[in-house]
Write an enzyme that holds these catalytic residues in place. Sequence first.
Site, mmCIF file in Angstrom:
data_model
loop_
_atom_site.group_PDB
_atom_site.id
_atom_site.type_symbol
_atom_site.label_atom_id
_atom_site.label_comp_id
_atom_site.label_asym_id
_atom_site.label_seq_id
_atom_site.Cartn_x
_atom_site.Cartn_y
_atom_site.Cartn_z
ATOM 1 N N ASN A 201 1.026 -0.861 -0.035
ATOM 2 C CA ASN A 201 -0.131 0.177 0.093
ATOM 3 C C ASN A 201 1.310 1.384 0.022
ATOM 4 O O ASN A 201 0.084 2.641 0.226
ATOM 5 C CB ASN A 201 -1.276 -0.025 1.190
ATOM 6 N N TYR A 203 3.042 4.252 -1.469
ATOM 7 C CA TYR A 203 2.460 5.438 -2.611
ATOM 8 C C TYR A 203 3.251 6.450 -2.329
ATOM 9 O O TYR A 203 3.984 6.530 -1.345
ATOM 10 C CB TYR A 203 1.195 5.015 -2.895
ATOM 11 N N HIS A 233 3.911 7.749 1.180
ATOM 12 C CA HIS A 233 3.957 6.580 2.468
ATOM 13 C C HIS A 233 4.608 5.751 2.243
ATOM 14 O O HIS A 233 4.585 5.086 1.187
ATOM 15 C CB HIS A 233 2.208 6.838 1.694
ATOM 16 N N GLY A 372 -4.065 8.683 4.783
ATOM 17 C CA GLY A 372 -4.009 7.990 3.912
ATOM 18 C C GLY A 372 -5.703 7.925 3.380
ATOM 19 O O GLY A 372 -5.420 6.871 3.590
ATOM 20 N N SER A 379 -7.674 11.279 0.004
ATOM 21 C CA SER A 379 -6.672 11.083 1.239
ATOM 22 C C SER A 379 -7.829 12.590 2.085
ATOM 23 O O SER A 379 -8.201 13.203 1.754
ATOM 24 C CB SER A 379 -5.191 11.814 1.214
ATOM 25 N N HIS A 398 -5.534 5.830 10.601
ATOM 26 C CA HIS A 398 -4.002 5.914 9.228
ATOM 27 C C HIS A 398 -4.474 5.826 8.994
ATOM 28 O O HIS A 398 -4.045 6.305 7.547
ATOM 29 C CB HIS A 398 -3.172 5.275 10.124
ATOM 30 N N ALA A 400 -8.149 4.134 4.912
ATOM 31 C CA ALA A 400 -9.047 3.506 4.661
ATOM 32 C C ALA A 400 -9.031 1.852 5.978
ATOM 33 O O ALA A 400 -10.184 1.641 6.349
ATOM 34 C CB ALA A 400 -8.974 3.173 3.767
ATOM 35 N N GLY A 401 -8.187 1.748 5.754
ATOM 36 C CA GLY A 401 -8.589 -0.156 6.673
ATOM 37 C C GLY A 401 -8.860 -0.978 5.124
ATOM 38 O O GLY A 401 -9.516 -1.030 4.824
#
Length: 475
Positions: A201, A203, A233, A372, A379, A398, A400-401
């Site tokens: 994840n 980016y 990230h 993010g 975001s 932190h 979306a999960g």
Amino acid sequence: MNLELLTKLGSCRWKIKRISPMNTDAVIFADEKILHALDDKTVSQMRDVASLPGVVGPVCIMPDAHSGYGFPIGGVGAFDPEKGVISAGGVGFDISCGVRTLTTGLKKHHLKEVSEKLADSLFKNIPSGTGVGGKLKLTNNQMDEMLSGGASWAVGQKMGFPDDLRRIENNGVFRQADPSKVSKKAKQRMIDQLGTLGSGNHYLEVQYVEKIFDEQTAKAFGIAENEILVSIHCGSRGLGHQIATDYLPLMVKSAAKYGIKLPNKDIACAPIKSSLGQDYLKAMGAGINCALANRQRITHLVRNCFADILPKADLKLLYDVSHNTCNREEFLINGHMKTLYVHRKGATRALGPNSPELPHEFKKYGQPVIIGGSMGTSSYILAGTTASAELSFSSSCHGAGRVMSRTKALKSFKGKNIQDRLNLNGIIIKSGSIRGLAEEAPKAYKDVERVINVAEQAGISKIIARLKPIICVKG
DNA sequence: ATGTTC
């Protein structure tokens, strides 16, 4: 999950039933939809954390939480320095994975003619992908200096400006680090990886500010509508992963010796005061410094790309937040200030207004909290609140999960289709891995808007701005 | 997340 086990404490805040051997309460930040979708494993992992020695409650999970290795991802667990423990699983494999956002002083229209060129330059100059290294090869001395000095070391090597450090947690260096507690193998994996994004994840996005929700705070953060931002990230690459790999079995093996009854072996930990606990803390600190230096070097490379293509740009660090750490912080407990070791795994530190650690220009508004979104979605920038100190040890969500495993996402989506859809929405996507795009499909994630709305309704953060992607570089 | 099964 079974809602009968819950007591509602407040808006979007629920306590799970305390059962043996829990030593303290466990609290979930969620709305009803997120609660219904929450799997039992995440809840049982919270119970396990709340059952560890020296835990200071409440153990919390954020609205983007899901189950992880040992501790839940999106979990916060605070421990007493005398009686408490530190857990490698409580920090996670990607030590100090985090996000930093840069302001550019540019508006959306400045990018129109050059966005393709900029995307190509960023993709070419910031290496990404699994196992991929960069141009810089560290000597043994440089490695140790980097692991001790973090972003501060990188700035000393001319990868940025001293002013950047004010906008990083702990001023860009975790002082309890000791590179001698990091294995040769971990260092070997990092030799050429400083300044690389990694995969999964992680980016690099060029974004614009689509909407401001709080003008005054946005102004203090240096952002306005249509402003171009860059978000990075990534984490500590192979080094952090190897530190976790090295210390987890040592913690499993030593638990009995330290008289700790582990609820399950994945939650392995050691007393903070023990030699193993101290060694891990110092190694983890080196991992944090590695991630901070990594994001600092990437910032330097991004600045070079912009200088070539958009020389008017002035890239300033808005803020850098870590997601996977165990940090020593002060909290008011039963009327007394107390030092605690706070594990945040997939959770962001979110200090409220007037926190001593904040740079003076943010003191009135609270810490910037960068959220993010999933690839191609929004975001957010939030701000920490005063109430979060008591509610969540000054922590917030932190991202979306995930709602779908990587394997399931691979089966459900085609990378090429994902890429086409993003392009149709005007987003330029650059990735070396079509497979990776399928794993990161937006539908494999929770709705980030729901997540941040819960954080605001529960009082642990305030929504400041929404960002939309223009260019996305993926590992 | 990860030299994606040391």
